[in-house]
Write a protein that holds these residues in place. Structure first.
Motif, PDB file in Angstrom:
ATOM      1  N   TYR A  93       0.836  -1.210   0.000  1.00 45.86           N
ATOM      2  CA  TYR A  93       0.000   0.000   0.000  1.00 45.86           C
ATOM      3  C   TYR A  93       0.870   1.260   0.000  1.00 45.86           C
ATOM      4  N   VAL A  94       1.850   1.311   0.913  1.00 46.74           N
ATOM      5  CA  VAL A  94       2.687   2.514   0.993  1.00 46.74           C
ATOM      6  C   VAL A  94       3.688   2.584  -0.163  1.00 46.74           C
ATOM      7  N   LYS A  95       4.072   1.436  -0.689  1.00 47.06           N
ATOM      8  CA  LYS A  95       4.965   1.445  -1.849  1.00 47.06           C
ATOM      9  C   LYS A  95       4.278   2.134  -3.023  1.00 47.06           C
ATOM     10  N   HIS A  96       3.006   1.849  -3.190  1.00 48.12           N
ATOM     11  CA  HIS A  96       2.225   2.500  -4.245  1.00 48.12           C
ATOM     12  C   HIS A  96       2.138   4.009  -4.003  1.00 48.12           C
ATOM     13  N   LEU A  97       1.975   4.411  -2.741  1.00 51.56           N
ATOM     14  CA  LEU A  97       1.799   5.833  -2.414  1.00 51.56           C
ATOM     15  C   LEU A  97       3.099   6.637  -2.504  1.00 51.56           C
ATOM     16  N   PHE A  98       4.212   6.038  -2.113  1.00 46.46           N
ATOM     17  CA  PHE A  98       5.441   6.823  -1.916  1.00 46.46           C
ATOM     18  C   PHE A  98       6.603   6.451  -2.834  1.00 46.46           C
ATOM     19  N   SER A  99       6.399   5.542  -3.773  1.00 43.45           N
ATOM     20  CA  SER A  99       7.523   5.065  -4.594  1.00 43.45           C
ATOM     21  C   SER A  99       8.155   6.160  -5.446  1.00 43.45           C
ATOM     22  N   LYS A 100       7.406   7.198  -5.777  1.00 42.06           N
ATOM     23  CA  LYS A 100       7.935   8.254  -6.644  1.00 42.06           C
ATOM     24  C   LYS A 100       8.330   9.516  -5.873  1.00 42.06           C
ATOM     25  N   ASP A 101       8.300   9.462  -4.558  1.00 43.92           N
ATOM     26  CA  ASP A 101       8.661  10.633  -3.755  1.00 43.92           C
ATOM     27  C   ASP A 101      10.144  10.953  -3.912  1.00 43.92           C
ATOM     28  N   ALA A 102      10.449  12.244  -4.046  1.00 45.19           N
ATOM     29  CA  ALA A 102      11.847  12.679  -4.185  1.00 45.19           C
ATOM     30  C   ALA A 102      12.235  13.659  -3.084  1.00 45.19           C
ATOM     31  N   SER A 103      11.440  13.707  -2.005  1.00 44.97           N
ATOM     32  CA  SER A 103      11.681  14.675  -0.938  1.00 44.97           C
ATOM     33  C   SER A 103      12.318  14.050   0.300  1.00 44.97           C
ATOM     34  N   GLY A 104      12.705  12.760   0.200  1.00 46.14           N
ATOM     35  CA  GLY A 104      13.252  12.085   1.378  1.00 46.14           C
ATOM     36  C   GLY A 104      12.201  11.352   2.180  1.00 46.14           C
ATOM     37  N   HIS A 105      10.952  11.328   1.671  1.00 42.48           N
ATOM     38  CA  HIS A 105       9.860  10.609   2.340  1.00 42.48           C
ATOM     39  C   HIS A 105       9.391   9.452   1.456  1.00 42.48           C
ATOM     40  N   ASP A 106      10.354   8.755   0.877  1.00 40.21           N
ATOM     41  CA  ASP A 106      10.031   7.691  -0.067  1.00 40.21           C
ATOM     42  C   ASP A 106       9.824   6.355   0.646  1.00 40.21           C
ATOM     43  N   PHE A 107       9.607   5.304  -0.157  1.00 38.61           N
ATOM     44  CA  PHE A 107       9.364   3.974   0.385  1.00 38.61           C
ATOM     45  C   PHE A 107      10.518   3.503   1.262  1.00 38.61           C
ATOM     46  N   TYR A 108      11.754   3.832   0.874  1.00 37.74           N
ATOM     47  CA  TYR A 108      12.907   3.355   1.641  1.00 37.74           C
ATOM     48  C   TYR A 108      13.025   4.058   2.995  1.00 37.74           C
ATOM     49  N   HIS A 109      12.558   5.302   3.061  1.00 40.68           N
ATOM     50  CA  HIS A 109      12.467   5.972   4.366  1.00 40.68           C
ATOM     51  C   HIS A 109      11.504   5.200   5.264  1.00 40.68           C
ATOM     52  N   LEU A 110      10.346   4.838   4.728  1.00 37.35           N
ATOM     53  CA  LEU A 110       9.366   4.083   5.512  1.00 37.35           C
ATOM     54  C   LEU A 110       9.938   2.737   5.939  1.00 37.35           C
ATOM     55  N   GLN A 111      10.671   2.106   5.049  1.00 47.27           N
ATOM     56  CA  GLN A 111      11.280   0.811   5.359  1.00 47.27           C
ATOM     57  C   GLN A 111      12.286   0.935   6.505  1.00 47.27           C
ATOM     58  N   ARG A 112      13.118   1.974   6.447  1.00 44.49           N
ATOM     59  CA  ARG A 112      14.106   2.172   7.520  1.00 44.49           C
ATOM     60  C   ARG A 112      13.409   2.446   8.853  1.00 44.49           C
ATOM     61  N   VAL A 113      12.380   3.287   8.833  1.00 45.73           N
ATOM     62  CA  VAL A 113      11.667   3.611  10.070  1.00 45.73           C
ATOM     63  C   VAL A 113      10.975   2.369  10.620  1.00 45.73           C
ATOM     64  N   ALA A 114      10.388   1.565   9.738  1.00 46.35           N
ATOM     65  CA  ALA A 114       9.717   0.334  10.185  1.00 46.35           C
ATOM     66  C   ALA A 114      10.716  -0.636  10.816  1.00 46.35           C
ATOM     67  N   THR A 115      11.890  -0.757  10.207  1.00 44.05           N
ATOM     68  CA  THR A 115      12.925  -1.644  10.750  1.00 44.05           C
ATOM     69  C   THR A 115      13.417  -1.146  12.107  1.00 44.05           C
ATOM     70  N   LEU A 116      13.669   0.156  12.205  1.00 39.36           N
ATOM     71  CA  LEU A 116      14.080   0.744  13.485  1.00 39.36           C
ATOM     72  C   LEU A 116      13.006   0.561  14.551  1.00 39.36           C
ATOM     73  N   ALA A 117      11.748   0.783  14.171  1.00 38.82           N
ATOM     74  CA  ALA A 117      10.647   0.671  15.137  1.00 38.82           C
ATOM     75  C   ALA A 117      10.534  -0.747  15.672  1.00 38.82           C
ATOM     76  N   ARG A 118      10.645  -1.727  14.789  1.00 37.84           N
ATOM     77  CA  ARG A 118      10.575  -3.119  15.230  1.00 37.84           C
ATOM     78  C   ARG A 118      11.748  -3.450  16.161  1.00 37.84           C
ATOM     79  N   THR A 119      12.931  -2.980  15.811  1.00 32.14           N
ATOM     80  CA  THR A 119      14.123  -3.239  16.633  1.00 32.14           C
ATOM     81  C   THR A 119      13.977  -2.614  18.013  1.00 32.14           C
ATOM     82  N   ILE A 120      13.551  -1.347  18.049  1.00 37.75           N
ATOM     83  CA  ILE A 120      13.381  -0.661  19.333  1.00 37.75           C
ATOM     84  C   ILE A 120      12.277  -1.328  20.141  1.00 37.75           C
ATOM     85  N   ALA A 121      11.182  -1.693  19.481  1.00 42.32           N
ATOM     86  CA  ALA A 121      10.057  -2.326  20.183  1.00 42.32           C
ATOM     87  C   ALA A 121      10.469  -3.636  20.838  1.00 42.32           C
ATOM     88  N   THR A 122      11.294  -4.405  20.143  1.00 42.27           N
ATOM     89  CA  THR A 122      11.761  -5.679  20.703  1.00 42.27           C
ATOM     90  C   THR A 122      12.591  -5.437  21.954  1.00 42.27           C
TER      91      THR A 122
END
Length: 198
Positions: free
Chosen positions: A14-43
Motif C-alpha cells: 500500500y505505501v509502496k504504491h503511495l510513496f515510490s515516486k517521492d523525491a523529498s526524502g519521504h520515499d518507500f525506503y524511508h518508511l522501510q528504515r523507520v519500520a525496521t528501526l521501530a521493530r528493533t526498538i520495540a523488541t
C-alpha cells in the motif's frame, strides 16, 4: 482471516504504491528504515512490535507536507486497514501515532508504541541519512543549500531549527543510544561544511 504477516505485506504494498515516486526524502525506503528501526526498538523495549511496525510503515500517510488533502488520505487509509481485518483498537493506535508523530506539532504520543515510532522517525532524520534527506527535501522544495547572509530558508538552517534538537527529544533508552552517534556525525559534517565553504 489475514494473519499479522499477511497484513504487514499488504501494508508495505500500500505505501509502496503511495510513496515510490517521492523525491523529498519521504520515499518507500524511508518508511522501510523507520519500520525496521521501530521493530528493533520495540523488541528491546518490550512493546508491541507488530503495531509499531504497522504504524511506522504508515506514518507519513496524511502528512501535511506531502498531501494537499491530509484528512482524505487518512480516511482512505482507514478503509484499507478495515479491509485487512485489523481491529478497531489496532486502527485507533495507528491513527493516534500518526496524529502525534510530527516534530512541528510538538505533540508526544501517549502510548509506548507511538513513542517508539516517533523515535524511529526522528532517528532517520539525523546522521548520514538525515543529512542526505535534508538536502533532498530542500532541493524538492527549491531551497538553496546554504545562505551565508543568514536568510533562514535554506537546508543548512534546518540543522539548527530541528535536527540538532532531536537527540534530546528521544523517548526510549534504545533510541537515545542510537541518536548519540548520529548526532555527533551531524556536528562533524556541519563543521566540515562550513570549513569548506569558507
Amino acid at each position: 482471516m489475514m494473519n499479522e504477516q499477511d497484513q504487514l505485506i499488504a501494508i508495505k504494498q500500500y505505501v509502496k504504491h503511495l510513496f515510490s515516486k517521492d523525491a523529498s526524502g519521504h520515499d518507500f525506503y524511508h518508511l522501510q528504515r523507520v519500520a525496521t528501526l521501530a521493530r528493533t526498538i520495540a523488541t528491546t523495549e518490550k512493546a508491541n512490535s507488530v503495531i509499531c511496525e504497522m504504524a511506522a510503515w504508515l506514518h507519513d500517510v496524511g502528512d501535511h507536507k506531502l498531501y494537499k488533502k491530509p484528512q482524505a488520505a487518512i480516511q482512505e487509509m482507514n478503509h484499507f486497514l478495515v479491509s485487512l481485518n485489523l481491529s478497531s483498537d489496532e486502527i485507533d493506535q495507528i491513527n493516534h501515532t500518526l496524529a502525534h508523530i510530527s516534530f512541528s506539532s510538538g505533540k508526544t504520543p501517549a502510548t509506548l508504541e507511538g513513542k517508539i515510532v516517533q523515535d524511529a522517525d526522528r532517528l532517520d532524520a539525523i546522521g548520514a541519512i538525515g543529512i542526505a534527506r535534508t538536502f533532498a527535501y530542500g532541493g524538492a522544495k527549491g531551497q538553496p543549500m546554504y545562505d551565508p547572509t543568514g536568510k533562514e530558508n535554506n537546508s543548512m538552517q534546518h540543522f539548527h531549527d530541528k535536527l540538532f534538537h532531536l537527540k534530546s527529544h528521544m523517548h526510549t533508552a534504545t533510541a537515545k543510544t542510537l541518536a548519540e552517534e548520529r548526532h555527533h556525525f551531524m556536528e562533524t559534517f556541519m563543521e566540515q561544511f562550513l570549513h569548506e565553504w569558507e
